[in-house]
Design an enzyme around this catalytic site. Sequence first.
Site, PDB file in Angstrom:
ATOM      1  N   SER A   9       0.822  -1.211   0.000  1.00 30.45           N
ATOM      2  CA  SER A   9       0.000   0.000   0.000  1.00 30.45           C
ATOM      3  C   SER A   9       0.853   1.258   0.000  1.00 30.45           C
ATOM      4  O   SER A   9       0.354   2.366  -0.120  1.00 30.45           O
ATOM      5  CB  SER A   9      -0.883   0.008   1.248  1.00 30.45           C
ATOM      6  OG  SER A   9      -0.056   0.133   2.395  1.00 30.45           O
ATOM      7  N   GLY A  10       2.171   1.082   0.193  1.00 25.82           N
ATOM      8  CA  GLY A  10       3.035   2.251   0.349  1.00 25.82           C
ATOM      9  C   GLY A  10       3.186   2.639   1.809  1.00 25.82           C
ATOM     10  O   GLY A  10       3.739   3.673   2.133  1.00 25.82           O
ATOM     11  N   VAL A  12       4.201   1.318   6.003  1.00 26.00           N
ATOM     12  CA  VAL A  12       5.264   0.543   6.637  1.00 26.00           C
ATOM     13  C   VAL A  12       4.827  -0.902   6.894  1.00 26.00           C
ATOM     14  O   VAL A  12       5.629  -1.839   6.771  1.00 26.00           O
ATOM     15  CB  VAL A  12       5.748   1.225   7.948  1.00 26.00           C
ATOM     16  CG1 VAL A  12       4.657   1.215   9.016  1.00 26.00           C
ATOM     17  CG2 VAL A  12       7.010   0.563   8.478  1.00 26.00           C
ATOM     18  N   ASP A  13       3.562  -1.125   7.216  1.00 26.46           N
ATOM     19  CA  ASP A  13       3.119  -2.471   7.578  1.00 26.46           C
ATOM     20  C   ASP A  13       3.243  -3.453   6.418  1.00 26.46           C
ATOM     21  O   ASP A  13       3.783  -4.547   6.571  1.00 26.46           O
ATOM     22  CB  ASP A  13       1.664  -2.435   8.082  1.00 26.46           C
ATOM     23  CG  ASP A  13       1.512  -1.571   9.333  1.00 26.46           C
ATOM     24  OD1 ASP A  13       2.488  -1.478  10.104  1.00 26.46           O
ATOM     25  OD2 ASP A  13       0.427  -0.993   9.528  1.00 26.46           O
ATOM     26  N   MET A  33      -2.731  -1.379  -5.331  1.00 29.08           N
ATOM     27  CA  MET A  33      -4.094  -1.180  -5.833  1.00 29.08           C
ATOM     28  C   MET A  33      -4.400   0.289  -5.970  1.00 29.08           C
ATOM     29  O   MET A  33      -4.303   1.027  -4.999  1.00 29.08           O
ATOM     30  CB  MET A  33      -5.099  -1.751  -4.833  1.00 29.08           C
ATOM     31  CG  MET A  33      -5.198  -3.229  -4.843  1.00 29.08           C
ATOM     32  SD  MET A  33      -6.281  -3.754  -3.491  1.00 29.08           S
ATOM     33  CE  MET A  33      -5.078  -4.174  -2.263  1.00 29.08           C
ATOM     34  N   CYS A 100     -14.321  -3.052   2.128  1.00 33.13           N
ATOM     35  CA  CYS A 100     -13.188  -3.020   1.216  1.00 33.13           C
ATOM     36  C   CYS A 100     -12.380  -4.319   1.336  1.00 33.13           C
ATOM     37  O   CYS A 100     -11.919  -4.864   0.339  1.00 33.13           O
ATOM     38  CB  CYS A 100     -12.305  -1.819   1.555  1.00 33.13           C
ATOM     39  SG  CYS A 100     -10.955  -1.648   0.406  1.00 33.13           S
ATOM     40  N   GLY A 124      -0.719  -6.287   5.240  1.00 30.23           N
ATOM     41  CA  GLY A 124      -0.060  -5.800   6.449  1.00 30.23           C
ATOM     42  C   GLY A 124      -1.017  -5.603   7.606  1.00 30.23           C
ATOM     43  O   GLY A 124      -0.851  -4.691   8.409  1.00 30.23           O
ATOM     44  N   CYS A 200     -10.299   3.665   3.505  1.00 29.18           N
ATOM     45  CA  CYS A 200      -9.450   2.645   2.921  1.00 29.18           C
ATOM     46  C   CYS A 200      -8.412   3.166   1.930  1.00 29.18           C
ATOM     47  O   CYS A 200      -7.237   3.190   2.215  1.00 29.18           O
ATOM     48  CB  CYS A 200     -10.388   1.675   2.239  1.00 29.18           C
ATOM     49  SG  CYS A 200      -9.797   0.026   2.312  1.00 29.18           S
TER      50      CYS A 200
END
Length: 395
Positions: A9-10, A12-13, A33, A100, A124, A200
Amino acid sequence: MKRVVVGLSGGVDSSVAAYLLQQQGYEVIGLFMKNWHDDSVTISNECPWLEDSNDALLVAEKLGIPFQTVDLSEEYKEKIVDYMFNEYEKGRTPNPDVLCNREIKFDVFMKIALSLGADYVATGHYCQKTEIDVNGEKVYQLIAGADTNKDQSYFLCQLSQEQLAKSLFPIGGLTKPEVREIAAEMDLVTAEKKDSQGLCFIGKVRLPEFLQQKLQPKDGLIVQIDKNDPIYNSEKSEDLSVEKELEFESQRLPYAPTMGKVVGKHQGAHYFTIGQRKGLNVGGTTDPLFIIATDVATNTIYTGLTSQHPGLFKKALFIEKSEVHWIRTDLALKNGEQMEVMARIRYRQPLQKATLHQFEGGMYIHFDEPQSAITEGQFAAWYLDNELVGSGVIS
C-alpha cells in the site's frame, strides 16, 4: 517455492510484511491497488495515491521483488462507493473498511493474485491466522493481532473460510514498534511514514462534501430531547417471550419533532451519525450535545445533552438473518440457540460481554452492560477469547 502476492500500500506495515515473507522463503510479488480517480474530494492537495504507489515501488526495488499496479477504481466505485451512498441515503452509517476487505482486497484483488499463479495473498494487517482440525476438516481461525493496541481483526470480520485459506498476515505476531524497527534496519523508505487515516484508499476524504455529490443538502431541524422524557421510562409488558423482550430492548425509539425543543438547523439528516457531537454548530448549551437519533424520512436530528444521555444507550441490537456471517461456520447457531461471547460494535471499542440469541428471522446480541451509540449499518463482531468467529450488520 510458494508464490505470494503482497498488497503493497506504500505504508510501513505492508512493506515489512513483504520483507518477512521473503525471509521465510516465499517468492514475493508486490501489487499496488489504485482504487480512486476523483481527486476533487480528497482533502489534501498532495496526491496520496501517487506518493503511496511511488513508496511501494521503492520498497519493491529495495527488496528486489517484481512490482505492478492494478487499477480497481471501477470495482471500488461500484462495490464500495455506491454502497456507501445507498446506506447513507437509508440513514445508516456504513463501514467502508470492512467492506473493502471483503469485496476488494480479499475478492477482486485476490482473484487477480491467484490469476498470477499465487498460492497466497498477504496484507499488512495486525491479525493472525491459525488452523485447527474439526471432525477431520481443516478449519481456519482469525485471531486478534498480538499488538492489542493495533489489533485489526475487526476489519476482517466478514472474511470467509475460502478467503482465509489463501491469506497470510506476516506481521500479526509483532507490535507496531517492532515493525518500524525492522523497516528502519532494512532502511525501507516507509520506516518513518505516518499511518494513513481516512477511507481505505481514497485518502482523507471530506465526508459531507463527498456525500453532497449524490445526496442533496436539505434543511431540517435539530431537536433536543430531555433526559427525563417519558419515552425512556416506557414499561415493557410482563411475561414477554425472550425474543419479544430482546426486540423491545433493541428497538428504535419513536421520537417525534414535537417531543423536544428545536435548537438549530442542519443540512441533511443523512450526513450525521448516532453518537456524533461535532459539526452540529449549536451553541449556548451548558454541556455538549450528542446525536441520539436521526430520521431521514422527516429529515430530523435528535440530540441530548452529555455522553450519558439515556437516548444513547441500549442493551441489545438486531442483525437480520441474511446479514449474519460466521467465519467459523462450524460454530454457527441454529434457531433457538444462544452463545456467550465477547463483542464489539466498532473498531476501537474494548470487547464487551454479550450473549448471542439466534431466532428464525435473525440474531440478537444482548450485552451485559448498556452500549453507547449502537449504529445501524456498522458491523458488530463477536469473539471467543481472542478468536473472531462471526459478525453482522447492525439493523
